[in-house]
Design a protein around this motif. Sequence first.
Motif, short mmCIF file in Angstrom:
data_model
loop_
_atom_site.label_atom_id
_atom_site.label_comp_id
_atom_site.label_asym_id
_atom_site.label_seq_id
_atom_site.Cartn_x
_atom_site.Cartn_y
_atom_site.Cartn_z
N LYS A 1 0.47 6.32 6.06
CA LYS A 1 1.68 5.93 6.77
C LYS A 1 1.34 5.60 8.22
O LYS A 1 1.80 4.62 8.79
CB LYS A 1 2.73 7.04 6.70
CG LYS A 1 3.34 7.23 5.33
CD LYS A 1 4.44 8.28 5.38
CE LYS A 1 5.11 8.43 4.02
NZ LYS A 1 6.18 9.46 4.04
N LYS A 2 0.50 6.45 8.83
CA LYS A 2 0.08 6.21 10.20
C LYS A 2 -1.06 5.19 10.26
O LYS A 2 -1.15 4.38 11.16
CB LYS A 2 -0.40 7.51 10.84
CG LYS A 2 0.70 8.55 11.04
CD LYS A 2 0.13 9.78 11.71
CE LYS A 2 1.19 10.83 11.96
NZ LYS A 2 0.63 12.06 12.59
N ASN B 1 0.83 -1.21 0.00
CA ASN B 1 0.00 0.00 0.00
C ASN B 1 0.87 1.26 0.00
O ASN B 1 0.51 2.27 0.62
CB ASN B 1 -0.94 0.01 1.22
CG ASN B 1 -2.04 1.06 1.09
OD1 ASN B 1 -2.47 1.41 -0.01
ND2 ASN B 1 -2.49 1.58 2.23
N ASP B 2 1.98 1.22 -0.70
CA ASP B 2 2.92 2.33 -0.60
C ASP B 2 3.47 2.83 -1.93
O ASP B 2 4.49 3.53 -1.96
CB ASP B 2 4.09 1.92 0.30
CG ASP B 2 4.95 0.82 -0.33
OD1 ASP B 2 4.49 0.19 -1.30
OD2 ASP B 2 6.06 0.57 0.17
N ALA C 1 -4.36 12.71 -4.46
CA ALA C 1 -4.33 11.27 -4.79
C ALA C 1 -3.42 10.51 -3.85
O ALA C 1 -3.60 9.30 -3.65
CB ALA C 1 -3.89 11.08 -6.24
N PHE C 2 -2.46 11.18 -3.26
CA PHE C 2 -1.52 10.55 -2.33
C PHE C 2 -2.24 9.97 -1.12
O PHE C 2 -1.83 8.95 -0.56
CB PHE C 2 -0.48 11.58 -1.88
CG PHE C 2 0.61 11.02 -1.01
CD1 PHE C 2 1.71 10.39 -1.58
CD2 PHE C 2 0.54 11.12 0.36
CE1 PHE C 2 2.72 9.87 -0.78
CE2 PHE C 2 1.55 10.61 1.17
CZ PHE C 2 2.64 9.98 0.60
N ASN C 3 -3.34 10.61 -0.72
CA ASN C 3 -4.05 10.22 0.51
C ASN C 3 -5.29 9.36 0.27
O ASN C 3 -5.98 9.03 1.23
CB ASN C 3 -4.48 11.48 1.28
CG ASN C 3 -3.30 12.31 1.74
OD1 ASN C 3 -2.27 11.76 2.11
ND2 ASN C 3 -3.43 13.62 1.72
N GLN D 1 -7.15 4.98 12.21
CA GLN D 1 -8.54 4.90 11.75
C GLN D 1 -9.35 6.12 12.16
O GLN D 1 -10.33 6.47 11.50
CB GLN D 1 -9.20 3.62 12.28
CG GLN D 1 -8.57 2.34 11.73
CD GLN D 1 -9.41 1.11 12.01
OE1 GLN D 1 -10.62 1.19 12.20
NE2 GLN D 1 -8.77 -0.05 12.03
N GLN D 2 -8.97 6.79 13.24
CA GLN D 2 -9.71 7.97 13.67
C GLN D 2 -9.52 9.14 12.70
O GLN D 2 -10.37 10.03 12.64
CB GLN D 2 -9.26 8.38 15.08
CG GLN D 2 -9.62 7.35 16.15
CD GLN D 2 -9.20 7.80 17.54
OE1 GLN D 2 -8.47 8.78 17.69
NE2 GLN D 2 -9.68 7.10 18.55
N ASP D 3 -8.41 9.13 11.98
CA ASP D 3 -8.14 10.21 11.04
C ASP D 3 -8.61 9.90 9.62
O ASP D 3 -8.52 10.78 8.74
CB ASP D 3 -6.63 10.51 11.01
CG ASP D 3 -6.13 11.04 12.32
OD1 ASP D 3 -6.94 11.63 13.07
OD2 ASP D 3 -4.93 10.86 12.63
#
Length: 461
Positions: free
Chosen positions: A193-194, A62-63, A168-170, A197-199
Amino acid sequence: MNTHRLNRNSYLSLSGNNLNYFEITGRGTTDSTSNTKEDFSEWSENPLDIGDFKVLPNGNNNDIPTQIQETVLPNSFAHRALKRKAELLVEQGPYIYTQKVDGTKYTRTPEENSQLTEWLESFNYEELLHKNAIDYYFNECVYTKIFRQKSGRLAQSSEPAQIEHVSAFNCRLAYRKNDKKERPTHVIVGNWKKQDQQDLKVYPLYDPKNPDKYPVAIAYNKFYTFGMSDYPLPDIYGSLDWITNTTNTPKIFKAFSENSLNIKWHIQSPEEFWEAKRKIIKENIKATPSLGPYKEQMLEDLKTEILDQLSTLLSGVENVGKFWHNEYVVRLIGASATEQGWKITPIEQKTKEWVESQIKMYDTAIYAVQASLGVHASLLMVGADGKSDSGSEQLYAYVTHQKTATPIPEYYVCKAINDIIKSKFNTNQKIGFYRTTPERQQDVSDSQRAIPSTTTKTPTE
C-alpha cells in the motif's frame, strides 16, 4: 453532510432528512470485463519498477490481496467460512506419516522420528502450518522463508535449516530488469500500500532441487489457475460482489433504524464517468509534478465531493432553481448497445416491501457466497435455512468434504516442510494433518458416545 463508502462501487449519503444510495455501474467503452476492470492476461505485461527489479503485480492495480482482505474481513459469514475450512483441514493437527500402497488404495501409517520432531518443534511448526492454511484459503498460495544453517551448506550441515512463515499478503514475485526470460526469480516482501522501497526486502526463490543454493530463500507454492502462470486467482475472488452485498445489508438496516429514514433516491453513475475523472487527475499530476504521484484516494476524495454536492441538491430537489444536468448517450460495445449516463430513480417509501426485498437479496447473496466457498452449510454449524441439519446430513457432508476437499490444500500447505524433510533427512516420511472419520451415533454404544443418551433402561427391560 455524511457520505459513507459501502464498497468500491457503492455509497450511502445522508443529507438533511434524505438517505441516498449511490452505485457505480456499467462498463468502460474499451473494456469487456466487469466493474472490477481486471484483465487477467495483462498483469505480467505491466510490471512495476522497484530498484533493480521488475515486480509482477497481483492484479491490474497490484491490489487483489487488498480487495480480498477489505471485502472478507468485515463479513462475518465469509470470514468465518474461510477460517472454518482451515479448521477442517488441520482438524486433529499435524503428524508424521509414511504412505503405503496395498494394491488397491493408499494408506497412511503414523511414524515416530525424534530427530525430525525436534527440528519441527524448533520453529513451532504447528503455528506455521496454521498460518499457511489461512494464506492458502484466502490466496491459494503459500510463501515460506527457509534459512540455510549458518554452520554450513544445508546438505553438509549437522543441524536442520529453520523455516519461517511469510504472509502472502505482503509478497510479490519479481525478476531482475536485465533478465530476458522475464520469469519470476525472486520474492519481494513489504507493505504494497505504501510501496516504500526502503521497507521492501528481496529474497531469491527457493529451489527444492538445489536446497543449499542460498543462505535465505522463499519457497513459493500455489494451486495453479488456468491461464495464469504467476499468481493463482482464489475462488473467493469471484464472489467479492456477493460478499459485499451481505456486508452492506446490516449497514443499510442500521442507517434505516438509527435515522428512521428510508432510502429516497437510487443514483447510478457510469464507470466511464469515473474513468474519465481518473484520467484528468493523472493528466493534472503529470502537468504539475509537485502534486506528487497518483493515488487512488485522490479519485475517492473527488467521488465524495461530487456525491455530497448531488445529495445536497436532491435533499432540496423541490426547491425552485435547483436542477441536475446529465449527458445521456448510447454506445456500442462489441455487438451490444450500452446506455451510459447518470440515472436518478426515486424509491417508493414502502417500508415493508423494502425490508423484505433487502432480506431476499441478502439470502440470495449468502447462497452464492456459500457455493463459491465450497463448504456445506452444516459444516459451518448452521443449515442452509438457518436451522441445524440432521446428524446424518452433517456426517455425510463432513466425510465428503474431508475426502475430496482437503488433499490438495494439505499438499500445498505442507509442501515447503516436506521438501526440506526429503532433502535433509533423506526419508520418505512426510508431514500431514491427522483426520478421523466419525461414526454414526446409532452405531456407537451409549457408554462410548460423546453425549450419552438421557434415556435409561429399567432392570426389567
